[in-house]
Design a protein around this motif. Structure first.
Motif, PDB file in Angstrom:
ATOM      1  N   PHE A 175       0.799  -1.226   0.137  1.00 24.29           N
ATOM      2  CA  PHE A 175      -0.032  -0.017  -0.009  1.00 24.29           C
ATOM      3  C   PHE A 175       0.726   1.362  -0.109  1.00 24.29           C
ATOM      4  CE2 PHE A 175      -2.693  -3.167   2.014  1.00 24.29           C
ATOM      5  CZ  PHE A 175      -3.839  -3.292   1.274  1.00 24.29           C
ATOM      6  N   THR A 176       2.374   1.205  -0.042  1.00 27.82           N
ATOM      7  CA  THR A 176       3.150   2.429  -0.148  1.00 27.82           C
ATOM      8  C   THR A 176       3.639   2.180  -1.544  1.00 27.82           C
ATOM      9  OG1 THR A 176       3.622   2.050   2.064  1.00 27.82           O
ATOM     10  CG2 THR A 176       5.163   3.421   0.730  1.00 27.82           C
ATOM     11  N   VAL A 177       3.312   3.394  -2.219  1.00 29.59           N
ATOM     12  CA  VAL A 177       3.854   3.215  -3.600  1.00 29.59           C
ATOM     13  C   VAL A 177       4.613   4.777  -3.934  1.00 29.59           C
ATOM     14  CG1 VAL A 177       3.003   3.819  -6.120  1.00 29.59           C
ATOM     15  CG2 VAL A 177       1.823   2.333  -4.682  1.00 29.59           C
ATOM     16  N   ASP A 178       5.984   4.532  -4.375  1.00 24.23           N
ATOM     17  CA  ASP A 178       6.851   5.806  -4.476  1.00 24.23           C
ATOM     18  C   ASP A 178       6.872   6.559  -3.193  1.00 24.23           C
ATOM     19  OD1 ASP A 178       7.208   4.943  -7.289  1.00 24.23           O
ATOM     20  OD2 ASP A 178       5.618   6.461  -7.915  1.00 24.23           O
ATOM     21  N   GLY A 179       6.950   5.811  -2.104  1.00 20.73           N
ATOM     22  CA  GLY A 179       7.341   6.526  -0.791  1.00 20.73           C
ATOM     23  C   GLY A 179       5.987   7.239  -0.290  1.00 20.73           C
ATOM     24  N   LYS A 180       4.875   7.110  -0.874  1.00 24.55           N
ATOM     25  CA  LYS A 180       3.596   7.619  -0.331  1.00 24.55           C
ATOM     26  C   LYS A 180       2.606   6.335   0.080  1.00 24.55           C
ATOM     27  CE  LYS A 180       3.852  11.412  -3.652  1.00 24.55           C
ATOM     28  NZ  LYS A 180       2.997  12.039  -4.563  1.00 24.55           N
ATOM     29  N   GLN A 181       2.171   6.612   0.980  1.00 24.77           N
ATOM     30  CA  GLN A 181       1.355   5.746   1.675  1.00 24.77           C
ATOM     31  C   GLN A 181      -0.275   5.881   1.122  1.00 24.77           C
ATOM     32  OE1 GLN A 181       1.477   6.237   5.987  1.00 24.77           O
ATOM     33  NE2 GLN A 181       3.539   5.047   6.202  1.00 24.77           N
ATOM     34  N   ARG A 182      -0.782   4.998   0.528  1.00 25.75           N
ATOM     35  CA  ARG A 182      -2.187   4.971   0.074  1.00 25.75           C
ATOM     36  C   ARG A 182      -2.945   4.795   1.079  1.00 25.75           C
ATOM     37  NH1 ARG A 182      -2.964   1.166  -5.000  1.00 25.75           N
ATOM     38  NH2 ARG A 182      -2.116  -0.222  -3.560  1.00 25.75           N
ATOM     39  N   ILE A 183      -2.584   4.209   2.014  1.00 24.44           N
ATOM     40  CA  ILE A 183      -3.741   3.935   3.261  1.00 24.44           C
ATOM     41  C   ILE A 183      -2.697   3.975   4.402  1.00 24.44           C
ATOM     42  CG2 ILE A 183      -4.803   1.935   4.664  1.00 24.44           C
ATOM     43  CD1 ILE A 183      -5.255   0.475   2.023  1.00 24.44           C
ATOM     44  N   THR A 184      -3.205   4.687   5.618  1.00 27.84           N
ATOM     45  CA  THR A 184      -2.396   5.151   6.604  1.00 27.84           C
ATOM     46  C   THR A 184      -2.364   3.884   7.834  1.00 27.84           C
ATOM     47  OG1 THR A 184      -4.362   5.651   8.018  1.00 27.84           O
ATOM     48  CG2 THR A 184      -3.440   7.497   6.569  1.00 27.84           C
ATOM     49  N   THR A 185      -1.735   4.170   8.284  1.00 31.39           N
ATOM     50  CA  THR A 185      -1.544   2.817   9.470  1.00 31.39           C
ATOM     51  C   THR A 185      -2.540   2.730  10.458  1.00 31.39           C
ATOM     52  OG1 THR A 185       0.967   3.628   9.565  1.00 31.39           O
ATOM     53  CG2 THR A 185       0.317   2.194  11.093  1.00 31.39           C
ATOM     54  N   ASP A 186      -3.460   3.698  10.556  1.00 32.71           N
ATOM     55  CA  ASP A 186      -4.623   3.475  11.299  1.00 32.71           C
ATOM     56  C   ASP A 186      -5.525   2.962  10.566  1.00 32.71           C
ATOM     57  OD1 ASP A 186      -3.844   4.744  13.776  1.00 32.71           O
ATOM     58  OD2 ASP A 186      -4.398   6.495  13.225  1.00 32.71           O
ATOM     59  N   GLY A 187      -5.636   3.158   9.147  1.00 30.22           N
ATOM     60  CA  GLY A 187      -6.282   2.455   8.310  1.00 30.22           C
ATOM     61  C   GLY A 187      -6.118   1.102   8.091  1.00 30.22           C
ATOM     62  N   LEU A 188      -4.968   0.699   8.198  1.00 33.20           N
ATOM     63  CA  LEU A 188      -4.554  -0.820   8.076  1.00 33.20           C
ATOM     64  C   LEU A 188      -5.028  -1.145   9.307  1.00 33.20           C
ATOM     65  CD1 LEU A 188      -0.860  -0.631   6.611  1.00 33.20           C
ATOM     66  CD2 LEU A 188      -2.859  -1.428   5.414  1.00 33.20           C
ATOM     67  N   ILE A 189      -5.128  -0.808  10.561  1.00 29.59           N
ATOM     68  CA  ILE A 189      -5.498  -1.300  11.504  1.00 29.59           C
ATOM     69  C   ILE A 189      -7.252  -1.429  11.671  1.00 29.59           C
ATOM     70  CG2 ILE A 189      -5.807  -0.934  14.276  1.00 29.59           C
ATOM     71  CD1 ILE A 189      -3.117   0.363  14.242  1.00 29.59           C
ATOM     72  N   ARG A 190      -7.599  -0.612  11.039  1.00 29.00           N
ATOM     73  CA  ARG A 190      -9.301  -0.554  10.959  1.00 29.00           C
ATOM     74  C   ARG A 190      -9.540  -1.678  10.000  1.00 29.00           C
ATOM     75  NH1 ARG A 190      -8.878   4.801  10.850  1.00 29.00           N
ATOM     76  NH2 ARG A 190      -9.202   5.044   8.633  1.00 29.00           N
ATOM     77  N   ALA A 191      -8.944  -1.990   8.659  1.00 29.11           N
ATOM     78  CA  ALA A 191      -9.307  -2.892   7.950  1.00 29.11           C
ATOM     79  C   ALA A 191      -8.988  -4.343   8.477  1.00 29.11           C
ATOM     80  CB  ALA A 191      -8.233  -2.765   6.655  1.00 29.11           C
ATOM     81  N   GLN A 192      -7.993  -4.535   9.385  1.00 25.38           N
ATOM     82  CA  GLN A 192      -7.675  -5.655   9.985  1.00 25.38           C
ATOM     83  C   GLN A 192      -9.015  -6.063  10.933  1.00 25.38           C
ATOM     84  OE1 GLN A 192      -3.676  -6.601  11.956  1.00 25.38           O
ATOM     85  NE2 GLN A 192      -3.180  -4.555  10.782  1.00 25.38           N
ATOM     86  N   GLU A 193      -9.496  -5.267  11.569  1.00 18.56           N
ATOM     87  CA  GLU A 193     -10.637  -5.441  12.430  1.00 18.56           C
ATOM     88  C   GLU A 193     -11.793  -5.677  11.907  1.00 18.56           C
ATOM     89  OE1 GLU A 193     -10.714  -1.662  14.737  1.00 18.56           O
ATOM     90  OE2 GLU A 193      -9.088  -2.183  16.257  1.00 18.56           O
ATOM     91  N   LEU A 194     -11.873  -4.819  10.648  1.00 16.19           N
ATOM     92  CA  LEU A 194     -13.304  -5.291   9.750  1.00 16.19           C
ATOM     93  C   LEU A 194     -13.357  -6.663   9.076  1.00 16.19           C
ATOM     94  CD1 LEU A 194     -15.515  -4.213   8.147  1.00 16.19           C
ATOM     95  CD2 LEU A 194     -14.176  -3.747   6.303  1.00 16.19           C
ATOM     96  N   PHE A 195     -12.045  -6.999   8.697  1.00 18.66           N
ATOM     97  CA  PHE A 195     -11.888  -8.265   8.091  1.00 18.66           C
ATOM     98  C   PHE A 195     -12.034  -9.352   9.214  1.00 18.66           C
ATOM     99  CE2 PHE A 195     -10.120  -5.931   4.593  1.00 18.66           C
ATOM    100  CZ  PHE A 195     -11.297  -6.232   3.521  1.00 18.66           C
ATOM    101  N   GLN A 196     -11.520  -9.205  10.128  1.00 16.28           N
ATOM    102  CA  GLN A 196     -11.647 -10.111  11.519  1.00 16.28           C
ATOM    103  C   GLN A 196     -13.144 -10.353  11.949  1.00 16.28           C
ATOM    104  OE1 GLN A 196      -9.044 -11.986  12.915  1.00 16.28           O
ATOM    105  NE2 GLN A 196     -10.919 -13.092  14.294  1.00 16.28           N
ATOM    106  N   LYS A 197     -13.832  -9.277  12.046  1.00 13.72           N
ATOM    107  CA  LYS A 197     -15.176  -9.281  12.295  1.00 13.72           C
ATOM    108  C   LYS A 197     -15.860 -10.116  11.154  1.00 13.72           C
ATOM    109  CE  LYS A 197     -17.985  -5.970  11.819  1.00 13.72           C
ATOM    110  NZ  LYS A 197     -18.771  -4.570  11.668  1.00 13.72           N
ATOM    111  N   ASN A 198     -15.619  -9.777   9.942  1.00 13.93           N
ATOM    112  CA  ASN A 198     -16.398 -10.451   8.777  1.00 13.93           C
ATOM    113  C   ASN A 198     -16.165 -12.188   8.873  1.00 13.93           C
ATOM    114  OD1 ASN A 198     -17.464  -8.067   8.137  1.00 13.93           O
ATOM    115  ND2 ASN A 198     -16.095  -7.746   6.383  1.00 13.93           N
TER     116      ASN A 198
END
Length: 183
Positions: free
Chosen positions: A101-124
């Motif tokens: 999710f990091t392209v050319d040194g830029k983060q497309r998703i923040t670290t908090d976004g990664l944490i929220r995504a993990q929580e969402l997929f764990q719940k699903n």
């Protein structure tokens, strides 16, 4: 006097043969379903989903059971794969390595976004497990209930029919439903 005895014997024979024919008909209609049939059907469905429905003769329900189970398993695997993707990206980001999710040194998703995504997929994933277990249990309950219901006598002795009643005094026709029950 001999005539009355003969007719009494004939009546008892007629009643006996009528009762026997009704009894034979009922036994013939419900022959494959004995007192252990509901337990057998539930056991078969617990061993292999859909087998209890096959035992009851409801073959059309088997694809529904497998469709429900397959859908639950599919979404579990899909959410598990996505959870692993975001979990690996989060671990790589914490270790200072580049992630997908990091392209050319830029983060497309923040670290908090990664944490929220993990929580969402764990719940699903957990919801998918619950749905799959629920469909499995419903499969067993369906086989058991259907085997119980197949033991009931459904014939013309109990019926609901529309009824017409012509009132001779007023000359009007009354409409209604009648519930007929014969012993």
């Amino acid at each position: 006097m001999s005539f009355s005895i003969a007719s009494a014997q004939q009546d008892s024979l007629a009643i006996t043969s009528e009762n026997a024919s009704k009894k034979e008909l009922k036994e013939k209609d419900y022959e494959p379903y004995n007192a252990l049939a509901p337990a057998k059907a539930a056991f078969y469905s617990a061993i292999l989903p859909g087998l209890g429905q096959a035992y009851n003769g409801s073959y059309w329900k088997i694809p529904i059971a497998y469709g429900g189970l397959g859908t639950g398993v599919y979404f579990y695997l899909k959410n598990d794969k996505d959870y692993d993707r975001y979990r690996d990206a989060y671990k790589n980001r914490l270790a200072g390595r580049p992630d997908e999710f990091t392209v050319d040194g830029k983060q497309r998703i923040t670290t908090d976004g990664l944490i929220r995504a993990q929580e969402l997929f764990q719940k699903n994933k957990e919801i998918s497990i619950l749905v799959t277990v629920g469909v499995y249990i419903l499969n067993i309950i369906d086989a058991n209930v259907e085997a119980h219901l197949r033991q009931f006598n459904v014939d013309e002795d109990l019926s609901v029919k529309p009824g017409l009643d012509y009132d001779a005094f007023s000359g009007k026709t009354n409409y209604g439903l009648t519930l007929n029950y014969r012993f």
